[in-house]
Design a protein around this motif. Structure first.
Motif, PDB file in Angstrom:
ATOM      1  N   SER A 126     106.997 112.653  78.669  1.00 17.07           N
ATOM      2  CA  SER A 126     105.871 112.403  77.762  1.00 17.07           C
ATOM      3  C   SER A 126     106.077 113.044  76.400  1.00 17.07           C
ATOM      4  O   SER A 126     105.608 112.533  75.380  1.00 17.07           O
ATOM      5  CB  SER A 126     104.563 112.910  78.387  1.00 17.07           C
ATOM      6  N   PHE A 129     106.999 111.453  72.922  1.00 20.24           N
ATOM      7  CA  PHE A 129     106.056 110.627  72.167  1.00 20.24           C
ATOM      8  C   PHE A 129     105.166 111.470  71.246  1.00 20.24           C
ATOM      9  O   PHE A 129     104.200 110.959  70.669  1.00 20.24           O
ATOM     10  CB  PHE A 129     105.220 109.782  73.136  1.00 20.24           C
ATOM     11  N   MET A 131     104.075 112.929  67.894  1.00 26.13           N
ATOM     12  CA  MET A 131     104.167 112.264  66.598  1.00 26.13           C
ATOM     13  C   MET A 131     104.673 113.210  65.508  1.00 26.13           C
ATOM     14  O   MET A 131     104.255 114.368  65.427  1.00 26.13           O
ATOM     15  CB  MET A 131     102.797 111.716  66.183  1.00 26.13           C
ATOM     16  N   PRO A 136     106.439 108.363  66.883  1.00 26.32           N
ATOM     17  CA  PRO A 136     106.815 109.225  68.004  1.00 26.32           C
ATOM     18  C   PRO A 136     108.262 109.693  67.834  1.00 26.32           C
ATOM     19  O   PRO A 136     109.097 108.986  67.262  1.00 26.32           O
ATOM     20  CB  PRO A 136     106.676 108.312  69.233  1.00 26.32           C
ATOM     21  N   ALA A 139     110.813 107.203  68.882  1.00 26.25           N
ATOM     22  CA  ALA A 139     111.024 106.107  67.937  1.00 26.25           C
ATOM     23  C   ALA A 139     111.982 106.522  66.825  1.00 26.25           C
ATOM     24  O   ALA A 139     112.820 105.730  66.380  1.00 26.25           O
ATOM     25  CB  ALA A 139     109.688 105.657  67.348  1.00 26.25           C
ATOM     26  N   ALA A 157     105.735 107.350  79.688  1.00 31.59           N
ATOM     27  CA  ALA A 157     105.338 106.723  78.429  1.00 31.59           C
ATOM     28  C   ALA A 157     103.836 106.454  78.416  1.00 31.59           C
ATOM     29  O   ALA A 157     103.122 106.792  77.462  1.00 31.59           O
ATOM     30  CB  ALA A 157     106.121 105.429  78.215  1.00 31.59           C
ATOM     31  N   THR A 162     101.537 105.595  75.320  1.00 28.98           N
ATOM     32  CA  THR A 162     102.340 104.506  74.770  1.00 28.98           C
ATOM     33  C   THR A 162     102.429 103.371  75.787  1.00 28.98           C
ATOM     34  O   THR A 162     102.848 103.585  76.930  1.00 28.98           O
ATOM     35  CB  THR A 162     103.758 105.001  74.418  1.00 28.98           C
ATOM     36  N   TYR A 163     102.058 102.164  75.380  1.00 29.79           N
ATOM     37  CA  TYR A 163     102.052 100.998  76.262  1.00 29.79           C
ATOM     38  C   TYR A 163     103.485 100.479  76.404  1.00 29.79           C
ATOM     39  O   TYR A 163     104.076  99.995  75.416  1.00 29.79           O
ATOM     40  CB  TYR A 163     101.136  99.927  75.675  1.00 29.79           C
ATOM     41  N   SER A 166     104.872  97.012  74.867  1.00 35.02           N
ATOM     42  CA  SER A 166     104.959  96.988  73.403  1.00 35.02           C
ATOM     43  C   SER A 166     106.196  97.736  72.924  1.00 35.02           C
ATOM     44  O   SER A 166     106.898  97.289  72.001  1.00 35.02           O
ATOM     45  CB  SER A 166     103.699  97.619  72.788  1.00 35.02           C
ATOM     46  N   PHE A 167     106.478  98.879  73.536  1.00 39.91           N
ATOM     47  CA  PHE A 167     107.645  99.668  73.141  1.00 39.91           C
ATOM     48  C   PHE A 167     108.929  98.914  73.471  1.00 39.91           C
ATOM     49  O   PHE A 167     109.876  98.902  72.683  1.00 39.91           O
ATOM     50  CB  PHE A 167     107.618 101.020  73.851  1.00 39.91           C
ATOM     51  N   LYS A 170     109.370  96.187  70.899  1.00 39.67           N
ATOM     52  CA  LYS A 170     109.752  96.729  69.590  1.00 39.67           C
ATOM     53  C   LYS A 170     111.243  97.028  69.553  1.00 39.67           C
ATOM     54  O   LYS A 170     111.899  96.845  68.522  1.00 39.67           O
ATOM     55  CB  LYS A 170     108.954  98.002  69.299  1.00 39.67           C
TER      56      LYS A 170
END
Length: 296
Positions: A126, A129, A131, A136, A139, A157, A162-163, A166-167, A170
């Motif tokens: 976790s 993620f 920020m 994150p 990312a 996640a 964080t869904y 979607s990740f 991306k």
């Protein structure tokens, strides 16, 4: 669909420490529970590669990956076992600057592994993620790496908020694998992670060379970890893991599969359990059966 499982799920930290059942015994149990393949730990490679290959053939299991800091020695062994990836199971980094440095290190590892046909990946918890500068930390790693893949642990996640679909979308074509871990509550990424400057030794983690330690010291390490896990904070980490497909789950594994299917290659699935809602083997057997029955 093929479903794999990590040897970590057969003892957790005890497995990292080389305590408990032998690797062959784990393979036999894994096959009896319905799984198709295995993700190894560094201590598993203390066995001779030819023995591991023989045990995999005897049980009809595929060796898909290992959770280890990627070195050429490990990459060579995994290539000999017909594996797909070497996954760094996590390291400390606390901000965008350190995430970029990690991305460059992972790219160097990936260049080393390319001739062996092995992907290099990173596995999240976790904390990745957290920020920093609008993104994150994970990312920032992905944005600044061109060769590294990700093993997205979907449970951690979602636990961080964080869904996963979607990740995955991306970072299409950057997801080598996922870890299957149910989650029933968002707890957030937690406080700012530790810095890479605090990493001790070679960064391979405290379990990379455990076979060099006497059994008494390994048992002491396990006892200390269990004491931390049984603390209120330790229990909080695992109480979010529920039964696959449970009403309280906030994960949609079919939508995760749909997102993965948009890639140009197939990502492999690895079940990882740290908390068991029933008898250990029964829980793992039900996980495998649920995935094969419900994910299309």
């Amino acid at each position: 669909m093929k479903v794999n499982i990590g040897t970590y799920s057969f003892g957790g930290i005890a497995s990292y420490l080389g305590l408990g059942p032998t690797l062959l015994e784990k393979f036999q149990t894994i096959k009896s529970l319905g799984y198709d393949g295995v993700e190894l730990l560094p201590v598993d490679l203390e066995n001779d590669v030819e023995d591991i290959k023989k045990w995999a053939e005897e049980t009809g299991l595929e060796i898909v990956s290992i959770h280890a800091k990627p070195t050429e020695e490990i990459v060579k062994k995994m290539a000999a076992l017909g594996a797909k990836a070497v996954i760094w199971a996590g390291t400390d980094f606390c901000d965008k600057e350190e995430a970029i440095a990690l991305a460059k290190e992972l790219d160097q590892m990936a260049e080393m592994a390319e001739p062996y046909g092995i992907k290099i990946g990173y596995h999240n918890h976790s904390k990745e993620f957290y920020m920093d500068e609008g993104l994150p930390l994970l990312a920032h790693v992905m944005e600044n790496s061109s060769k590294c893949y990700l093993q997205l642990d979907c449970g951690w996640a979602m636990n961080a908020g964080t869904y996963p679909p979607s990740f995955i979308r991306k970072y299409k074509n950057r997801i080598a694998a996922i870890h299957v871990k149910e989650n029933c509550r968002v707890q957030g990424p937690g406080p700012k992670p530790a810095s890479a400057k605090d990493v001790k030794g070679d960064g391979a983690g405290p379990f990379a060379h455990v076979k060099e330690l006497p059994l008494e010291e390994r048992q002491k390490m396990l006892d200390n970890f269990n004491a931390m896990s049984n603390s209120p904070e330790g229990k909080k980490r695992f109480e979010v893991q529920c039964k696959l497909g449970a009403p309280e789950s906030n994960l949609d594994y079919q939508e995760i599969k749909n997102a993965l299917d948009e890639q140009d290659f197939e990502a492999f699935w690895v079940v990882e359990r740290e908390n068991f809602y029933a008898d250990h083997d029964q829980c793992l057997k039900e996980d495998c059966a649920w995935l094969k029955a419900n994910i299309k």
